[in-house]
Structures are given as structure tokens and as C-alpha cells.
Design a protein around this motif. Structure first.
Motif, PDB file in Angstrom:
ATOM      1  N   UNK B  75       0.815  -1.217   0.000  1.00 23.35           N
ATOM      2  CA  UNK B  75       0.000   0.000   0.000  1.00 23.35           C
ATOM      3  C   UNK B  75       0.853   1.275   0.000  1.00 23.35           C
ATOM      4  N   UNK B  76       2.093   1.165   0.495  1.00 22.93           N
ATOM      5  CA  UNK B  76       2.949   2.352   0.577  1.00 22.93           C
ATOM      6  C   UNK B  76       3.247   2.951  -0.794  1.00 22.93           C
ATOM      7  N   UNK B  77       3.123   2.100  -1.830  1.00 23.43           N
ATOM      8  CA  UNK B  77       3.382   2.574  -3.203  1.00 23.43           C
ATOM      9  C   UNK B  77       2.394   3.662  -3.630  1.00 23.43           C
ATOM     10  N   UNK B  80       4.014   6.764  -2.689  1.00 25.47           N
ATOM     11  CA  UNK B  80       5.283   6.888  -3.429  1.00 25.47           C
ATOM     12  C   UNK B  80       5.048   7.419  -4.839  1.00 25.47           C
ATOM     13  N   UNK B  81       3.974   6.918  -5.454  1.00 24.96           N
ATOM     14  CA  UNK B  81       3.700   7.301  -6.849  1.00 24.96           C
ATOM     15  C   UNK B  81       3.354   8.776  -7.005  1.00 24.96           C
ATOM     16  N   UNK B  82       2.882   9.390  -5.926  1.00 21.13           N
ATOM     17  CA  UNK B  82       2.506  10.813  -5.984  1.00 21.13           C
ATOM     18  C   UNK B  82       3.699  11.702  -6.352  1.00 21.13           C
ATOM     19  N   UNK B  91      -4.846   6.396  -5.928  1.00 23.01           N
ATOM     20  CA  UNK B  91      -5.722   5.678  -4.993  1.00 23.01           C
ATOM     21  C   UNK B  91      -5.394   4.207  -5.064  1.00 23.01           C
ATOM     22  N   UNK B  92      -5.251   3.603  -3.896  1.00 24.60           N
ATOM     23  CA  UNK B  92      -5.018   2.164  -3.857  1.00 24.60           C
ATOM     24  C   UNK B  92      -6.353   1.459  -3.758  1.00 24.60           C
ATOM     25  N   UNK B  93      -6.499   0.390  -4.538  1.00 19.58           N
ATOM     26  CA  UNK B  93      -7.755  -0.384  -4.440  1.00 19.58           C
ATOM     27  C   UNK B  93      -7.433  -1.849  -4.223  1.00 19.58           C
ATOM     28  N   UNK B 213      -4.259  -2.839  -6.969  1.00 23.42           N
ATOM     29  CA  UNK B 213      -3.837  -1.921  -8.038  1.00 23.42           C
ATOM     30  C   UNK B 213      -3.808  -0.494  -7.515  1.00 23.42           C
ATOM     31  N   UNK B 214      -3.117   0.341  -8.269  1.00 22.83           N
ATOM     32  CA  UNK B 214      -3.093   1.760  -7.923  1.00 22.83           C
ATOM     33  C   UNK B 214      -3.692   2.536  -9.105  1.00 22.83           C
TER      34      UNK B 214
END
Lengths: 228, 389
Positions: B75-77, B80-82, B91-93, B213-214
Motif C-alpha cells: 500500500x505504501x506505493x 510513493x507514486x505521488x 488511490x489504492x484499491x 492496483x493503484x
């Protein structure tokens, strides 16, 4: 056109089929006055029906002169208009359209006129009354007797106020009694509507009902006799 | 009787022959309309996935080629992607499926034992503030609270299929959830699903701090493809990306094939229908040769005779259009009513162009099929026609 004028003028009319091997009309001459009732008789193949088809512009001649109701049929291009306005056909087999009612069959020739639906109906009804079929106007031809069908065909022939009625063996498919009724009706309407009646027949008693009898043989008029 | 009435009346002289001709053409029309309704529905659903506001990029675990269930990414990604250039929001789903459950209305004991395609339902966990990234802009009722453990929102298709509404409860993973809202995005996949807080679904499926997924929303001026490539190059062997446009493109390509097939069927229908109509009308003209002779004798022009036969041919095919269209619409509706697995995916389209195309095909069949018999009838010699036995 008054009754002393010729409504049909035919001179040296020729028509052959099968590349000239069959000479159906071989230089025929005939004149008919307006309002006359003439019978054309002759044996099979003499050229009676071909002559009738030429007068009705159903076929064209090879040479000669043919003028009907003042129109030169060798020259005019408007044969459909001529047939619609000047000619009424009565066939041996009546040729009614089976899926249409009696009155609709009588209306059929009026599609080529400017009449609207109600005018068509009115005129058809008038004629069906004159042939005593006003009670059967909605019936299909298949429900009628042979004589009744021929009366419908006569009404159809008269619906556009033609100058000439061309009847090809009109009693040929009827018994003698019914045939007589039809002939009397044709005679009556010919007088009433002041229409020229040209009838082809091979039966002498039918031919003798006319005012004038023309016999045709080998594509030529053989005799021309005034009966009354 | 008007000429038009005559034209409409004539084809029914031989009812059996006309009915068979109509059935033949109607089958072609039915296929055109039914395929059009289905592909049209799928197309509009695909378009809905590209709506403004939704995420343009989906980042998945490398090696994963589908939008599968379960947590495969940390979930930390999401945060990170921001920091990637061009990324506006993420948004993580977590996606999961639930295969057996029951739903009951509040205050009643009614229940339903299964739902969704094949009896399973897609459940997505997401932060309620990020719902717009999956295309959910409006919620009828209210969205779930992120801290809640028993609140969900459901898609319109799912709600309709299961006869559920706001305030009802539904049992998932052996636990009752209250429906706080319903939504409609136009996408058949999203609208057939359930959404709940990410943390709740992580707990229920033992996927703590894991996501499937993000979703990535790019900045207004950024190029989606460039951002997508940036993400992949920043996280090699970890993330693989797919853009919504590419996904829609792939779906549209598939639909394009169906569309081409639909046109091919239309052409085939025109050909087969025209042959059937030519046969029917030629038979009709043969049978009525003598009658056509009479019509010529009473003064009908060649043009009128041509118009009559051509008109009769068009009448036949337009009746076939009506019959075929009715069968197609009723057939598709029946299929969707009695097959929930299909109805969850397909929302038939009733776009005018589908019916216009079928009408055009029917009309063309009428004209092409009727032209030769009509010409033949109009050219008949009256004397020969009258002699015909």
C-alpha cells in the motif's frame, strides 16, 4: 364528334407475325361511325382479334392507316392515355382481379385519371347500379356467377366514359341464356352511353344482334352488311 | 381505393408465399438489430470508462496481466507514486470476490441466496474520498465512512438485479453491511459491483496493507503515455501500467470486429433477402401476367405497373423489418431477463441508428429484389400478356 362522323377509320392495314410468315391482317379496310354497334365475325385465325387489338392500341400495325377517335394510332406515342380515355375492353374471360372486390375492380381503370378516391367510388357505384350489381359491390369476383362477372367487366369497360367498347367474344364463356342477358345489357348501355360497340364473335346469333355485320377472312374484310 | 392501398393489399394474395418471404428477410433484420443493440450497449459502456475525473492509468504488479483479486502490491506505493512527475492523485484499491452471501431488507426477513455473474460479486475496497477515480462522481444516499466496518455502496445494476436499495443490509464474508448509497457510472463492470472502505476489505480478506492496483490521475497538462512510462521506469520489475484509453481501445477493437461482422451479416441479409424477394415477386408476376395485360388494356402506364410491383416488394420487406425488429428487441430482453450473468454485462442500446440501419437494409432488399420483376412486368406486351394461360 357527332354520330355521322367516323370514329374508326382503317385503310389497308397490315400486320404479320413470325417474320412475315403469318399474315394476320392483309390490307383490311373498315370505317365505323360513332354510336354504331358492329359485329366482326369469321373463322378462327381470320384476324378478328388482331383487328380488335389494333383498334384498341394493344398492338401496332406494320403498315396502313388506323385512326380511332380522331387519333392516328400509327403516329401517337400516348397509347396508354388513348386506351384509358377512349377504349373500354370486355374480354371473353372477364379478367377480373380476384383479390379485389367488385367495386375495386371497376375502379381500376380510373387510376390513370385525375379522379380522387370518392369520385372513383361514386362513378363505379353508378355503373354497378346500371348493371344491377349494387348489392354485391363488396364481394370478391370468385363469389360471383359467370354472368355477374361479365357484368362487372362491362361496368369496368365503361367507367372512364370511353368512345368505343371493344368486346372480344363477350358471351364465349357463358351459357346461351346468360349470354343473351349480357348482350342485351351491352346493347342497352351502348345506346344509353352513346358509345360505339365493336364486338368480335364467332357465333352467328350473337353477330346478328348488331346493327352491322362485318366478316373477316384471311386478314381482309369479306362482307360488310347492314342488319338494321 | 387508393393506389397505395392496392399496393399494400396485393402482396397478401398468396399469404403463405408472402409469409415465407417475410420470415426469410425478418431473420436477417433480427440479427442486424440484435447485434446492433448488444454492440451498441457495450460501446457506450466502454465510453463511460473514459469519463472525465476518473483515473487515466492503472498500475499493477509486474507480471500480472489482469485486474485480479487479492493484494499483490504494498500500500505504501500509493503515496510513493505521488512523487512521479505528472501524477496528480493516486488511490489504492483492493479487489475481492464474494461467492456466497445473503441480502435482507431492513425490517423484513426476505433474503436472496446468491448474486452476480456466476453467483459471485466483485467487491472493491477504496478510500471514500477517492471514489471519483473509479468514475463514481455521485452517490445516491451517501458514501461510506472510511472508519466504518459495516458500510458499503453498491452499483445500480447490482442493486436492480438484487432488488436492493439504500438502507437495506447485505451479508458479506458472514457479516452484515448496511447500504449507505447507490451509484451509476455507465460502465457495466463498475455498476455491477460493491465498494467499501479499503481498510475494511483488507481486514476481511487478510490483506493488511496490501492492494490489488493503484489508480493514477494525471495532471491537466501531462501526457498520459509519458506518465505511464515514467511510472514503469521508476518501478522496474515492480509495476506495470495500463491506460484507460488503451483498455477502451482494445475493447473497441473487439467491438469493431463485431461491428464489421454485423455489416457483413447485413450484406448477406441483403443478398439472401433480395434473392427471396426476387423469387417471390417473379412468381407473383408470372401468376398475374394476364392481369397485367388487363391493366395495360385499361390504360395503365408502364411506370404505374413498375411502381405497383416495386411497391409490393417494398411492402413485403418493410413488414419483415417490423417483424424482425420486434423479435430482436423482445429476444434480447428475454435473454437479459432470464440470464442474469449476461444482463450484468450487457445493457442493450436502443440508438436510432441501429433501427435506421435495419430499415435501410429492408428498404434496399425491397428495391433490389423488386426491381427486376417490376421491370419485367412493365415491359410485358399487352397482347401477349392477355393470351397468357
Amino acid at each position: 364528334m357527332n354520330n355521322t362522323e367516323n370514329v374508326i377509320e382503317i385503310k389497308n392495314l397490315k400486320k404479320s407475325y413470325d417474320h412475315g410468315n403469318i399474315k394476320a391482317l392483309n390490307g383490311i379496310d373498315l370505317t365505323v361511325k360513332k354510336g354504331e354497334f358492329i359485329s366482326i365475325m369469321g373463322p378462327s385465325g381470320a384476324g378478328k382479334s388482331t383487328l380488335l387489338n389494333m383498334i384498341g392500341a394493344l398492338d401496332t400495325a406494320d403498315e396502313g392507316i388506323i385512326k380511332v377517335a380522331g387519333i392516328d394510332l400509327m403516329k401517337t406515342k400516348k397509347l396508354n392515355q388513348f386506351r384509358s380515355q377512349e377504349i373500354g375492353f370486355v374480354f371473353q374471360m372477364h379478367n377480373l382481379i380476384p383479390n379485389l372486390s367488385v367495386i375495386e375492380n371497376v375502379e381500376i381503370p380510373m387510376y390513370e385519371t385525375n379522379a380522387n378516391s370518392s369520385e372513383m367510388r361514386e362513378r363505379a357505384l353508378e355503373l354497378l347500379k346500371s348493371v344491377n350489381l349494387e348489392k354485391k359491390i363488396e364481394q370478391k369476383p370468385t363469389k360471383l356467377s359467370g354472368g355477374e362477372r361479365q357484368r362487372v367487366a362491362i361496368a369496368r369497360a365503361l367507367v372512364n366514359h370511353p368512345s368505343i367498347i371493344l368486346a372480344d367474344e363477350p358471351t364465349g364463356s357463358l351459357d346461351s341464356k346468360t349470354g343473351e342477358v349480357i348482350l342485351n345489357l351491352l346493347k342497352e348501355l351502348h345506346t344509353q352511353e352513346n358509345v360505339t360497340l365493336v364486338m368480335v364473335t364467332h357465333e352467328p346469333y350473337v353477330g346478328n344482334m348488331a346493327e352491322r355485320l362485318v366478316t373477316v377472312l384471311d386478314g381482309k374484310c369479306k362482307t360488310d352488311e347492314k342488319l338494321r | 381505393m387508393s393506389f397505395l392501398s392496392l399496393v399494400v393489399k396485393n402482396p397478401f394474395r398468396n399469404k403463405t408465399r408472402s409469409a415465407l418471404a417475410i420470415v426469410g428477410i425478418a431473420i436477417g433484420i433480427m440479427v442486424i438489430v440484435a447485434l446492433g443493440m448488444v454492440t451498441g450497449g457495450l460501446k457506450s459502456s466502454t465510453q463511460s470508462t473514459l469519463k472525465a475525473g476518473a483515473a487515466e492509468i492503472t498500475a499493477l504488479q509486474t507480471g500480472s496481466n489482469s485486474f485480479g483479486s487479492g493484494g499483490t502490491l504494498n500500500e505504501s506505493l500509493v503515496n510513493d507514486l505521488l512523487s512521479t512527475n505528472g501524477v496528480k492523485d493516486t488511490a489504492g484499491i483492493l479487489r475481492a470476490t464474494n461467492t456466497s452471501s445473503s441480502a435482507s431488507s431492513l425490517g423484513s426477513n426476505s433474503s436472496q441466496s446468491s448474486f452476480g455473474p456466476g453467483g459471485s460479486i466483485s467487491i472493491t475496497g477504496i478510500d471514500s474520498g477517492k471514489l471519483s477515480l473509479v468514475g463514481i462522481d455521485n452517490v445516491n444516499g451517501s458514501a461510506f465512512n472510511n472508519g466504518s466496518t459495516d458500510e458499503i455502496i453498491i452499483g445500480k445494476t447490482f442493486a436492480q438485479d438484487q432488488n436492493l436499495t439504500v438502507g437495506n443490509t447485505i451479508n458479506l464474508y458472514g457479516k452484515d453491511f448496511k447500504i449507505t448509497g447507490t451509484f451509476e457510472t455507465g460502465s457495466f463492470i463498475t455498476d455491477a459491483g460493491i465498494y467499501m472502505p479499503l481498510s475494511t476489505l483488507q481486514n476481511l480478506t487478510s490483506n493488511d496493507n496490501k492492494i490489488s492496483a493503484i489508480l493514477v490521475k494525471v495532471t491537466d497538462n501531462a501526457n498520459v503515455t509519458t506518465v505511464s512510462q515514467n511510472i514503469e521506469s521508476s518501478y522496474p520489475n515492480q509495476l506495470t501500467t495500463t491506460t484507460a484509453e488503451a483498455t477502451a481501445g482494445r475493447i473497441n477493437q473487439g467491438l469493431g470486429f463485431i461491428d464489421t461482422a454485423s455489416w457483413a451479416i447485413s450484406l448477406l441479409a441483403i443478398f439472401i433477402g433480395a434473392v427471396g424477394v426476387i423469387n417471390t415477386m417473379i412468381m407473383s408476376v408470372y401468376e398475374r401476367t394476364r392481369e397485367i395485360g388487363v391493366l395495360k388494356a385499361v390504360g395503365w402506364t408502364d411506370k404505374r405497373i413498375l411502381g405497383m410491383i416495386l411497391g409490393e416488394s417494398i411492402v413485403l420487406t418493410l413488414i419483415a423489418f417490423v417483424v424482425g425488429t420486434i423479435i430482436a428487441v423482445v429476444g434480447v430482453e428475454i435473454l437479459l431477463t432470464y440470464s442474469p450473468s449476461v444482463s450484468g454485462i450487457i445493457k442493450p442500446s436502443f440508438a436510432l441508428d441501429i433501427f435506421a440501419r435495419a430499415f435501410l437494409v429492408a428498404f434496399l432488399v425491397g428495391v433490389i429484389g423488386g426491381l427486376y420483376p417490376a421491370y419485367r412486368a412493365s415491359r410485358l406486351s399487352p397482347t401477349e400478356a392477355l393470351r397468357y394461360e
